[in-house]
Design a protein around this motif. Structure first.
Motif, short mmCIF file in Angstrom:
data_model
loop_
_atom_site.label_atom_id
_atom_site.label_comp_id
_atom_site.label_asym_id
_atom_site.label_seq_id
_atom_site.Cartn_x
_atom_site.Cartn_y
_atom_site.Cartn_z
N PHE A 1 1.04 11.70 -1.81
CA PHE A 1 0.34 11.01 -2.89
C PHE A 1 -0.84 11.84 -3.39
CE2 PHE A 1 2.47 8.03 -0.14
CZ PHE A 1 3.26 7.34 -1.04
N ARG B 1 3.19 -3.54 -16.62
CA ARG B 1 3.42 -3.95 -15.23
C ARG B 1 2.15 -4.56 -14.62
NH1 ARG B 1 0.98 -3.93 -10.96
NH2 ARG B 1 1.45 -2.89 -9.03
N GLY C 1 -2.65 0.02 0.44
CA GLY C 1 -2.02 1.03 -0.42
C GLY C 1 -2.41 0.76 -1.86
N GLY D 1 -4.36 2.27 -3.84
CA GLY D 1 -4.49 3.43 -4.73
C GLY D 1 -5.76 3.41 -5.55
N LEU E 1 -7.21 9.03 -4.75
CA LEU E 1 -6.95 7.76 -5.44
C LEU E 1 -8.07 6.76 -5.18
CD1 LEU E 1 -3.09 7.55 -4.89
CD2 LEU E 1 -4.28 7.80 -7.07
N ALA F 1 -7.85 4.85 5.11
CA ALA F 1 -7.18 4.68 6.40
C ALA F 1 -5.68 4.61 6.17
CB ALA F 1 -7.64 3.38 7.08
N ASP F 2 -4.94 4.96 7.21
CA ASP F 2 -3.49 4.74 7.18
C ASP F 2 -3.23 3.27 7.51
OD1 ASP F 2 -0.78 6.69 7.59
OD2 ASP F 2 -0.65 4.59 8.24
N HIS G 1 1.63 -3.53 -2.91
CA HIS G 1 2.46 -3.34 -4.11
C HIS G 1 2.92 -1.90 -4.23
CE1 HIS G 1 0.56 -7.08 -6.28
NE2 HIS G 1 1.36 -7.39 -5.26
N TYR H 1 8.21 3.35 0.53
CA TYR H 1 7.90 4.66 1.12
C TYR H 1 7.81 4.57 2.64
CZ TYR H 1 6.87 6.25 -3.58
OH TYR H 1 6.98 6.59 -4.92
N ARG H 2 8.10 3.42 3.20
CA ARG H 2 7.94 3.20 4.63
C ARG H 2 9.29 3.24 5.35
NH1 ARG H 2 3.33 3.53 6.96
NH2 ARG H 2 3.88 1.88 8.39
C1 LIG Z 1 3.01 4.04 -5.66
S1 LIG Z 1 1.34 3.97 -5.17
C2 LIG Z 1 0.94 2.26 -5.50
C3 LIG Z 1 -0.54 2.03 -5.66
C4 LIG Z 1 -0.92 0.58 -5.99
N1 LIG Z 1 -0.54 -0.34 -4.94
C5 LIG Z 1 -0.31 0.16 -7.30
O1 LIG Z 1 0.70 -0.55 -7.30
O2 LIG Z 1 -0.84 0.58 -8.33
C6 LIG Z 1 1.48 3.95 -3.40
C7 LIG Z 1 0.12 3.95 -2.73
O3 LIG Z 1 0.27 3.67 -1.35
C8 LIG Z 1 -0.54 4.53 -0.61
N2 LIG Z 1 0.06 4.63 0.73
C9 LIG Z 1 1.34 4.96 1.01
N3 LIG Z 1 1.54 4.96 2.35
C10 LIG Z 1 0.36 4.60 2.92
C11 LIG Z 1 -0.07 4.45 4.27
N4 LIG Z 1 0.77 4.66 5.28
N5 LIG Z 1 -1.35 4.07 4.50
C12 LIG Z 1 -2.21 3.88 3.46
N6 LIG Z 1 -1.86 4.04 2.15
C13 LIG Z 1 -0.58 4.39 1.88
C14 LIG Z 1 -0.54 5.82 -1.41
O4 LIG Z 1 -1.62 6.69 -1.11
C15 LIG Z 1 -0.59 5.28 -2.83
O5 LIG Z 1 -1.91 5.05 -3.25
#
Ligand SMILES: C[S@@+](CC[C@H](N)C(=O)[O-])C[C@H]1O[C@@H](n2cnc3c(N)ncnc32)[C@H](O)[C@@H]1O
Length: 289
Positions: free
Chosen positions: A15, A34, A59, A61, A85, A107-108, A134, A139-140
């Motif tokens: 990301f 959206r 997440g 962003g 982000l 944080a993760d 959202h 991605y998980r």
């Molecule tokens: C596609 S973006 C969506 C951002 C926001 N939720 C939106 O819909 O506008 C995915 C977001 O999830 C975060 N992300 C993905 N895996 C993550 C994790 N394991 N821990 C924290 N953040 C995560 C990414 O850094 C990114 O900001």
């Protein structure tokens, strides 16, 4: 769940390295729509505008959803593993005069249960009123495990909103908008799809599997929405920038977003689930929408 090994976990670098591509994605008229639609579905399914609720956007962003909730009077914590982000989210909150109601946490999400997310105002010691996740779940690698983590962050009777791209619209938009029936055919049962924005594979998640994981985790679904039921079937992208056309599409989308059969094939599915155990929690039963 099966799929290509390339769709394994997306780390922060995925990301972080594509922030400019994300900015471009965010600016497209259909993606601005959206966010407006999700503001409306959250108003319908969660409500409590101005109630000063405690919100966690996992997440989250650059704050696309979180800042709108702060504008509605809620106290919002945006947790993300991408510093670039989160910097954008903080700068936008500052510019909008919302810094006092928006907190960013780098944080993760796997570490969430061990984090002290109690805010400076003492918010959320027993869980959040609303947790968003959202466009992250796809991605998980472990979707059910991620749902379990998210539910742990929701207070009893609180709401969890999860959203991800709908596999049905992958097929429909490829066939209709891109006029590519052969490409659509290859997508029908494909376990993954490449994200152009993040140059990483995404799982194609059926909402039913996520609903089942939510129910097993003690957080049954109460509302189902389809975000962008028609926009992605319109071939003329140039018209989507026309404000009058865009407003007309938005009115239609808001009428369709919780109606069968449109809800099933929209670009994104969104599920609002309520954690068992709160005084306001609805007893088990079929979802109301
Ligand atoms: C596609 S973006 C969506 C951002 C926001 N939720 C939106 O819909 O506008 C995915 C977001 O999830 C975060 N992300 C993905 N895996 C993550 C994790 N394991 N821990 C924290 N953040 C995560 C990414 O850094 C990114 O900001």
């Amino acid at each position: 769940m099966t799929g290509s090994p390339r769709a394994a976990e997306a780390g922060a670098d995925v990301f972080e390295g594509r922030v400019d591509a994300w900015d471009t994605w965010r600016a497209a008229p259909w993606n601005r729509l959206r966010y407006r639609l999700v503001e409306q579905t959250l108003d319908r399914g969660f409500g409590r505008a101005g109630a000063g609720c405690r919100v966690l956007d996992v997440g989250g962003g650059d704050g696309g959803d979180g800042l709108g909730l702060a504008e509605r009077g809620h106290r919002v914590t945006i947790l993300d593993h991408s510093p670039a982000l989160l910097d954008r989210a903080a700068a936008r909150a500052e510019a909008a005069g919302l810094a006092g109601r928006v907190r960013t946490v780098r944080a993760d999400l796997d570490t969430m249960p061990a984090l002290d997310l109690t805010g400076p105002g003492g918010e959320a010691p027993g869980g959040f009123d609303l947790v968003l996740c959202h466009n992250v779940l796809h991605y998980r690698a472990d979707v059910a495990g991620t749902i379990g983590l998210l539910v742990r962050m929701v207070g009893p009777g609180g709401t969890l909103s999860v959203m991800a791209p709908n596999p049905a619209m992958d097929v429909l938009s490829r066939a209709v908008r891109l006029a590519d029936p052969a490409g659509a055919l290859t997508l029908i049962d494909a376990p993954t799809l490449r994200s152009e924005t993040f140059e990483h594979d995404m799982w194609r998640l059926e909402p039913g599997s996520v609903e089942a994981a939510l129910a097993s985790a003690g957080c049954p679904v109460r509302h189902r929405y389809g975000i962008r039921c028609v926009m992605d079937l319109i071939t003329d992208d140039a018209r989507k920038a026309d404000p009058a056309f865009s407003a007309a599409v938005e009115r239609l989308e808001l009428e369709l977003c919780d109606r069968e059969p449109y809800v099933r094939t929209a670009r994104f599915w969104q599920l609002l689930a309520v954690r068992d155990g709160g005084p306001g929690a609805v007893p088990p039963g079929p979802p109301v929408t």
